[in-house]
Scaffold this motif. Sequence first.
Motif, PDB file in Angstrom:
ATOM      1  N   TRP A  52       8.619   2.690  49.679  1.00 49.46           N
ATOM      2  CA  TRP A  52       9.440   2.870  50.876  1.00 49.46           C
ATOM      3  C   TRP A  52       8.636   2.597  52.138  1.00 49.46           C
ATOM      4  O   TRP A  52       9.109   1.944  53.061  1.00 49.46           O
ATOM      5  CB  TRP A  52      10.000   4.291  50.905  1.00 49.46           C
ATOM      6  N   GLN A  54       6.081   0.655  52.389  1.00 49.96           N
ATOM      7  CA  GLN A  54       5.780  -0.780  52.479  1.00 49.96           C
ATOM      8  C   GLN A  54       6.974  -1.556  53.032  1.00 49.96           C
ATOM      9  O   GLN A  54       6.795  -2.557  53.716  1.00 49.96           O
ATOM     10  CB  GLN A  54       5.373  -1.327  51.119  1.00 49.96           C
ATOM     11  N   THR A  55       8.170  -1.107  52.760  1.00 47.86           N
ATOM     12  CA  THR A  55       9.349  -1.804  53.284  1.00 47.86           C
ATOM     13  C   THR A  55       9.535  -1.528  54.771  1.00 47.86           C
ATOM     14  O   THR A  55      10.185  -2.303  55.457  1.00 47.86           O
ATOM     15  CB  THR A  55      10.631  -1.381  52.546  1.00 47.86           C
ATOM     16  N   ARG A  56       8.979  -0.465  55.278  1.00 51.26           N
ATOM     17  CA  ARG A  56       9.139  -0.117  56.690  1.00 51.26           C
ATOM     18  C   ARG A  56       8.036  -0.706  57.565  1.00 51.26           C
ATOM     19  O   ARG A  56       8.078  -0.593  58.769  1.00 51.26           O
ATOM     20  CB  ARG A  56       9.163   1.403  56.860  1.00 51.26           C
ATOM     21  N   GLN A  59       6.724  -6.947  59.283  1.00 49.35           N
ATOM     22  CA  GLN A  59       6.359  -8.118  58.486  1.00 49.35           C
ATOM     23  C   GLN A  59       5.602  -9.170  59.285  1.00 49.35           C
ATOM     24  O   GLN A  59       4.877  -9.970  58.727  1.00 49.35           O
ATOM     25  CB  GLN A  59       7.621  -8.736  57.879  1.00 49.35           C
TER      26      GLN A  59
END
Length: 75
Positions: A52, A54-56, A59
């Motif tokens: 979770w 890493q998705t936040r 990028q």
Amino acid sequence: MSAQMVMTLAPAAIAAIVILFCAVRKVLKEAEALLLALVPVIHALGKVRTAWRQTRRPQDGGGDVEREEEPHALP
């Protein structure tokens, strides 16, 4: 305290101690089983938290993006 009273109470005291020991031992074994069952759950929750987080993450890698801080405990 007379010897007869001691001889009467000693077996009862020993029986009470043995029963208490067995009860505490059973409770501790159950607690151990519960904790061992929770280990995989805690491990899986750690993996979910890592995924979770890493998705936040941003990028693009921009420098002006504020970094999310770890939560702090209240004093």
